[in-house]
Design a protein around this motif. Structure first.
Motif, PDB file in Angstrom:
ATOM      1  N   ALA A  94      13.558   9.349   5.812  1.00  0.00           N
ATOM      2  CA  ALA A  94      14.679   8.479   6.152  1.00  0.00           C
ATOM      3  C   ALA A  94      14.787   7.289   5.201  1.00  0.00           C
ATOM      4  N   ARG A  95      13.755   7.046   4.432  1.00  0.00           N
ATOM      5  CA  ARG A  95      13.786   5.921   3.493  1.00  0.00           C
ATOM      6  C   ARG A  95      14.817   6.211   2.401  1.00  0.00           C
ATOM      7  N   PRO A  96      15.677   5.250   2.045  1.00  0.00           N
ATOM      8  CA  PRO A  96      16.629   5.478   0.958  1.00  0.00           C
ATOM      9  C   PRO A  96      15.911   5.912  -0.313  1.00  0.00           C
ATOM     10  N   ILE A  97      16.523   6.823  -1.058  1.00  0.00           N
ATOM     11  CA  ILE A  97      15.866   7.401  -2.224  1.00  0.00           C
ATOM     12  C   ILE A  97      15.641   6.363  -3.318  1.00  0.00           C
ATOM     13  N   THR A  98      16.305   5.213  -3.202  1.00  0.00           N
ATOM     14  CA  THR A  98      16.109   4.144  -4.167  1.00  0.00           C
ATOM     15  C   THR A  98      14.976   3.196  -3.765  1.00  0.00           C
ATOM     16  N   TRP A 125      13.316  18.736  -6.903  1.00  0.00           N
ATOM     17  CA  TRP A 125      12.115  18.024  -7.357  1.00  0.00           C
ATOM     18  C   TRP A 125      12.252  16.516  -7.212  1.00  0.00           C
ATOM     19  N   VAL A 126      13.473  16.017  -7.254  1.00  0.00           N
ATOM     20  CA  VAL A 126      13.691  14.606  -6.925  1.00  0.00           C
ATOM     21  C   VAL A 126      13.265  14.342  -5.483  1.00  0.00           C
ATOM     22  N   GLN A 180      14.109   6.813  -6.677  1.00  0.00           N
ATOM     23  CA  GLN A 180      14.985   7.156  -7.796  1.00  0.00           C
ATOM     24  C   GLN A 180      15.399   5.876  -8.494  1.00  0.00           C
ATOM     25  N   LEU A 181      15.105   5.805  -9.785  1.00  0.00           N
ATOM     26  CA  LEU A 181      15.389   4.610 -10.564  1.00  0.00           C
ATOM     27  C   LEU A 181      16.765   4.677 -11.212  1.00  0.00           C
ATOM     28  N   ILE A 182      17.086   5.818 -11.852  1.00  0.00           N
ATOM     29  CA  ILE A 182      18.328   5.972 -12.604  1.00  0.00           C
ATOM     30  C   ILE A 182      18.810   7.408 -12.448  1.00  0.00           C
ATOM     31  N   HIS A 183      20.129   7.601 -12.507  1.00  0.00           N
ATOM     32  CA  HIS A 183      20.725   8.942 -12.487  1.00  0.00           C
ATOM     33  C   HIS A 183      21.679   9.055 -13.661  1.00  0.00           C
ATOM     34  N   VAL A 230      15.626   9.814 -12.843  1.00  0.00           N
ATOM     35  CA  VAL A 230      14.331   9.207 -13.155  1.00  0.00           C
ATOM     36  C   VAL A 230      13.663   8.771 -11.859  1.00  0.00           C
ATOM     37  N   MET A 231      12.473   9.323 -11.607  1.00  0.00           N
ATOM     38  CA  MET A 231      11.698   8.962 -10.427  1.00  0.00           C
ATOM     39  C   MET A 231      10.559   8.030 -10.837  1.00  0.00           C
ATOM     40  N   GLU A 232      10.348   6.994 -10.038  1.00  0.00           N
ATOM     41  CA  GLU A 232       9.365   5.960 -10.363  1.00  0.00           C
ATOM     42  C   GLU A 232       8.410   5.767  -9.187  1.00  0.00           C
ATOM     43  N   GLY A 233       7.118   5.681  -9.477  1.00  0.00           N
ATOM     44  CA  GLY A 233       6.111   5.455  -8.445  1.00  0.00           C
ATOM     45  C   GLY A 233       5.015   4.538  -8.934  1.00  0.00           C
ATOM     46  N   GLY A 234       4.023   4.329  -8.056  1.00  0.00           N
ATOM     47  CA  GLY A 234       2.909   3.468  -8.442  1.00  0.00           C
ATOM     48  C   GLY A 234       3.342   2.058  -8.749  1.00  0.00           C
TER      49      GLY A 234
END
Length: 374
Positions: free
Chosen positions: A8-12, A193-194, A205-208, A225-229
């Motif tokens: 449920a968390r927004p993908i951003t 995969w996103v 998700q950082l950028i599309h 672009v997926m961002e973590g950590g």
């Protein structure tokens, strides 16, 4: 993928439940580890730091560990045709098998990701020697790529049990850190995969970029672009878009035969010096049309580096609201037209060179045409 509250968390937004500390290492499975060692050592300025093989009791494969700044690469090749490394190389050629992620708690990382739908490759395990205990676990991602969770808190050896240290002189090229790692997937699979990285690993998700952003009249791709950590790890995911001709993503999939790591971007604090060194050592880079540099000053404004030096070396420049970046892309680093390297220097910008996409695609299409693959 299992449905969890995190979904449920927004993908951003990021749900950093893994507490990822960064990329521990990137492991290439290759046809000849000694040749790959020499390439990264002598061309890219990586320092050989560890070895595993017959002399250390490893009867299955030869493996070398190399480092440059905070970057750690491992190159490994099987001794015999029945080993999984040999099968991987037969199918893909040289390619990335593992993108390993540093964590403080391997067991928790494995438990949380598999509970959210990740497929395990191996569960939490410990390997020990006189230098302590190394803890790992692994999950599967796109293609045959694994994410290995690594905890080095109780291990101070050269790399892992079964490896011995190496001492080798090195002339660095100034490559300092992994900026991002790009994965290519099939048409229609990017959003799958996103969601995987968002729901299973807590990335945001950082950028599309869509096919209007990245393409020409002939070919295009889409990327998220997926961002973590907490921003330390960036994984762009690409898929091909419909076009009149074959895109670079389709060419990759044709030759790699499954999804895989397309390129690794490495940061430099002085891209002019780095690229000058790499060119002198024989590293081949893409070249955009010279007219690109005629309009670059008006497009990006004032920068610290001389535009004539960027032109001479073939370095691209782009600006966004936060600053500017400099980047350059190599030709494929193995015989198949699959994986390549990017060198990048950031001055405030957190983007990915959107303003360079058209010129870069034209250069890539010229390369594809020379190979007969456009």
């Amino acid at each position: 993928m299992a449905e969890q509250a995190l979904d449920a968390r927004p993908i951003t937004e990021e749900g950093d439940f893994l507490r990822l500390k960064g990329i521990d290492h990137i492991h290439f499975w290759v046809g000849n580890a000694k040749h790959a060692l020499y390439y990264w050592w002598k061309a890219f300025g990586f320092k050989p730091v560890a070895y595993s093989g017959l002399e250390t009791g490893n009867r299955a494969f030869a493996s070398y560990v190399l480092e440059s700044g905070k970057i750690r690469f491992v190159v490994s090749a099987a001794y015999g045709p029945s080993h999984e490394m040999a099968a991987h190389h037969l199918l893909h050629g040289d390619g990335v098998k593992v993108v390993a992620l540093a964590v403080d708690d391997v067991e928790a990382a494995y438990r949380e990701t598999t509970a959210r739908g990740a497929q395990g490759a191996w569960g939490p395990r410990e390997e020990g020697d006189d230098h302590g205990v190394l803890r790992t676990a692994a999950i599967r991602t796109y293609g045959e790529v694994l994410h290995v969770f690594v905890d080095r808190g109780d291990y101070n050896g050269a790399f892992a049990p079964g490896y011995r240290p190496l001492e080798s002189p090195v002339e660095t090229a100034g490559l300092a850190a992994v900026d991002h790692v790009v994965g290519n997937v099939q048409l229609g699979k990017m959003n799958h995969w996103v969601r995987f990285y968002h729901e299973v690993m807590g990335f945001r998700q950082l950028i599309h970029f869509n096919d209007q952003d990245i393409g020409t009249e002939y070919s295009a791709l889409m990327s998220k672009v997926m961002e973590g950590g907490a921003g330390r790890i960036k994984f762009p995911i690409n898929e091909p878009a419909e076009g009149k001709r074959k895109s670079q993503i389709e060419e990759f999939l044709d030759y790699y035969l499954t999804p895989g790591v397309q390129h690794i971007a490495m940061a430099s604090g002085d891209i002019l010096a780095t690229v000058q060194t790499l060119r002198q050592r024989g590293v081949e880079f893409l070249r955009v049309p010279d007219a690109y540099y005629d309009i670059a000053p008006g497009r990006v404004g004032e920068i610290e580096q001389p535009f004539e030096e960027l032109r001479r070396l073939g370095i691209l420049v782009d600006r966004d609201d936060e600053g500017y970046l400099l980047q350059i892309f190599s030709r494929p680093i193995q015989d198949r037209p699959t994986s390549f390297i990017e060198v990048i220097e950031r001055h405030g910008s957190r983007g990915f060179g959107k303003g360079n996409f058209k010129a870069l695609f034209e250069a890539l299409e010229a390369e594809q045409e020379r190979r007969g693959n456009l």
